[in-house]
Enzyme design. Sequence first.
Site, short mmCIF file in Angstrom:
data_model
loop_
_atom_site.label_atom_id
_atom_site.label_comp_id
_atom_site.label_asym_id
_atom_site.label_seq_id
_atom_site.Cartn_x
_atom_site.Cartn_y
_atom_site.Cartn_z
N SER A 47 0.85 -1.20 0.00
CA SER A 47 0.00 0.00 0.00
C SER A 47 0.88 1.24 0.00
O SER A 47 1.87 1.31 0.75
CB SER A 47 -0.86 0.02 1.27
OG SER A 47 -1.27 1.36 1.56
N HIS B 75 -1.46 -1.76 -4.00
CA HIS B 75 -2.71 -1.58 -3.25
C HIS B 75 -2.96 -0.08 -3.11
O HIS B 75 -2.21 0.62 -2.41
CB HIS B 75 -2.58 -2.24 -1.88
CG HIS B 75 -3.81 -2.21 -1.04
ND1 HIS B 75 -4.86 -3.08 -1.22
CD2 HIS B 75 -4.16 -1.39 -0.02
CE1 HIS B 75 -5.81 -2.80 -0.33
NE2 HIS B 75 -5.41 -1.79 0.41
N ASP C 67 -5.24 2.78 -1.82
CA ASP C 67 -6.31 3.08 -0.84
C ASP C 67 -7.01 4.37 -1.21
O ASP C 67 -6.42 5.45 -1.12
CB ASP C 67 -5.70 3.22 0.57
CG ASP C 67 -5.24 1.88 1.12
OD1 ASP C 67 -4.08 1.78 1.54
OD2 ASP C 67 -6.06 0.95 1.13
N MET D 185 -9.88 6.89 -0.26
CA MET D 185 -10.69 7.26 0.91
C MET D 185 -11.40 8.58 0.64
O MET D 185 -10.80 9.52 0.14
CB MET D 185 -9.79 7.41 2.14
CG MET D 185 -9.00 6.16 2.49
SD MET D 185 -7.93 6.46 3.92
CE MET D 185 -7.08 4.86 4.01
N HIS E 46 -8.57 -0.35 -3.43
CA HIS E 46 -9.34 -0.58 -2.21
C HIS E 46 -10.20 0.66 -1.98
O HIS E 46 -9.69 1.69 -1.52
CB HIS E 46 -8.38 -0.83 -1.03
CG HIS E 46 -9.09 -1.02 0.27
ND1 HIS E 46 -8.43 -1.01 1.48
CD2 HIS E 46 -10.39 -1.25 0.56
CE1 HIS E 46 -9.30 -1.21 2.45
NE2 HIS E 46 -10.49 -1.37 1.93
N MET F 18 -12.53 2.74 -0.12
CA MET F 18 -13.17 3.04 1.17
C MET F 18 -14.01 4.29 0.96
O MET F 18 -13.65 5.41 1.35
CB MET F 18 -12.09 3.25 2.25
CG MET F 18 -11.44 1.94 2.65
SD MET F 18 -9.87 2.12 3.49
CE MET F 18 -8.79 2.30 2.05
N MET G 38 -10.23 -6.73 6.82
CA MET G 38 -9.49 -5.64 7.47
C MET G 38 -8.95 -6.11 8.81
O MET G 38 -9.69 -6.70 9.62
CB MET G 38 -10.39 -4.43 7.68
CG MET G 38 -10.79 -3.67 6.42
SD MET G 38 -9.42 -3.12 5.39
CE MET G 38 -8.58 -2.00 6.49
N ASP H 85 -5.43 -6.82 5.46
CA ASP H 85 -5.05 -5.43 5.19
C ASP H 85 -5.04 -4.64 6.50
O ASP H 85 -6.07 -4.40 7.10
CB ASP H 85 -6.08 -4.82 4.21
CG ASP H 85 -5.72 -3.41 3.81
OD1 ASP H 85 -6.56 -2.75 3.17
OD2 ASP H 85 -4.61 -2.96 4.14
C1 DX5 Z 1 -6.12 1.32 5.91
C2 DX5 Z 1 -5.74 0.82 4.52
C3 DX5 Z 1 -4.56 -0.10 4.54
C4 DX5 Z 1 -3.31 0.58 5.10
C5 DX5 Z 1 -2.24 -0.46 5.32
O1 DX5 Z 1 -7.44 1.80 5.89
O2 DX5 Z 1 -6.81 0.12 3.91
O3 DX5 Z 1 -4.30 -0.57 3.22
O4 DX5 Z 1 -2.83 1.52 4.19
O5 DX5 Z 1 -1.14 0.21 5.88
P1 DX5 Z 1 -0.33 -0.50 7.07
O6 DX5 Z 1 0.29 -1.73 6.44
O7 DX5 Z 1 0.68 0.53 7.47
O8 DX5 Z 1 -1.33 -0.84 8.15
ZN ZN Z 2 -6.29 -0.91 2.06
#
Ligand code: DX5
Ligand code: ZN
Length: 222
Positions: free
Chosen positions: A10, A34, A36, A38, A67, A69, A138, A174
Site C-alpha cells: 500500500s 494496493h 487506498d 478514501m 481498495h 473506502m 481488514m 489489510d
Molecule cells: C487502511 C488501509 C490499509 C493501510 C495499510 O485503511 O486500507 O491498506 O494503508 O497500511 P499499514 O500496512 O501501514 O497498516
Molecule cells: Zn487498504
Amino acid sequence: MSREIRITPSILNADFSRLNEEIDRIAAVSDLLHLDVMDDVFVPNFTFDFEAASKIIKESSLPVDAHLMVANVDSIAVQYAEIGCTSVTIHAEATANIPQTLRNIRAAGSRSSLGIKPNTSIDDYADCLELVDMFLIMTVEPGFGGQKFMENMMDKVRRTRELIGDRDIWLQVDGGVSMQTIEIALEAGADTFVVGSAVFSASDPAQMVVDIREFATGKSSL
Ligand code: DX5
Ligand code: ZN
C-alpha cells in the site's frame, strides 16, 4: 499448506510528492499496488478523488488493486474497473447492491473483491462466494496506515478460508501486516498481504518486500 502468496504493498504511507518513483521502487518485486481510495465519508480520512486516482493508475508501473473506502460505492466502482484496475474492492458496509456491483466489476474486466471491516461478520456474505474473486479482511479499522495489527481478526480469516473451500478466491488481509504479524495471518488462511508502513518505513522498501515474501513463502511450504 504450500499456498501461492501475493504481496500487494500500500502506498498510503509512501511519499505522495513522488508517488511514481515510490511505486517504481517496489514494482519489480510486488504482485499488485494496493491503492487506498478514501472519501472522508466512509472513513475519516481522504486520499484521492477519482481523477487523481485514475492518474496514478494510468501511470503506475505496477498493476493496481483498488481498495475503495468510499460511501455509496456502487457507481464509482465500475469506473475503477473500466480504467484497468486488476482488482476492485468494495466494502460490504458501503454498498447498496453488493451482488450487482460485484457483477458489474467483473463485467468491466476486473477481479471483484468484497472488503469486510473488523466489526462485520463474514458469514453475512457467504452468499457472495460465487461473485467474488477476493475477500479483503481488514485487520485494522480502515482509514489510516501504521496501526496495530488486530490479532482478534484471525478467527474471521479462518472462517473465510473455510467458506472459500477449493474455490479460486484470494484471501487478503489489510492493516498492520509486517514481518512480525504475517505468520499468524498466513496460518489463519490468508494468501494476499497488504503491507504499507512496514514497507515504506524501511530503508530499502523493495528489499523489505522480498524479505517478507521469502519469510511467508517459507512458512507456507511447511
Ligand atoms: C487502511 C488501509 C490499509 C493501510 C495499510 O485503511 O486500507 O491498506 O494503508 O497500511 P499499514 O500496512 O501501514 O497498516
Ligand atoms: Zn487498504
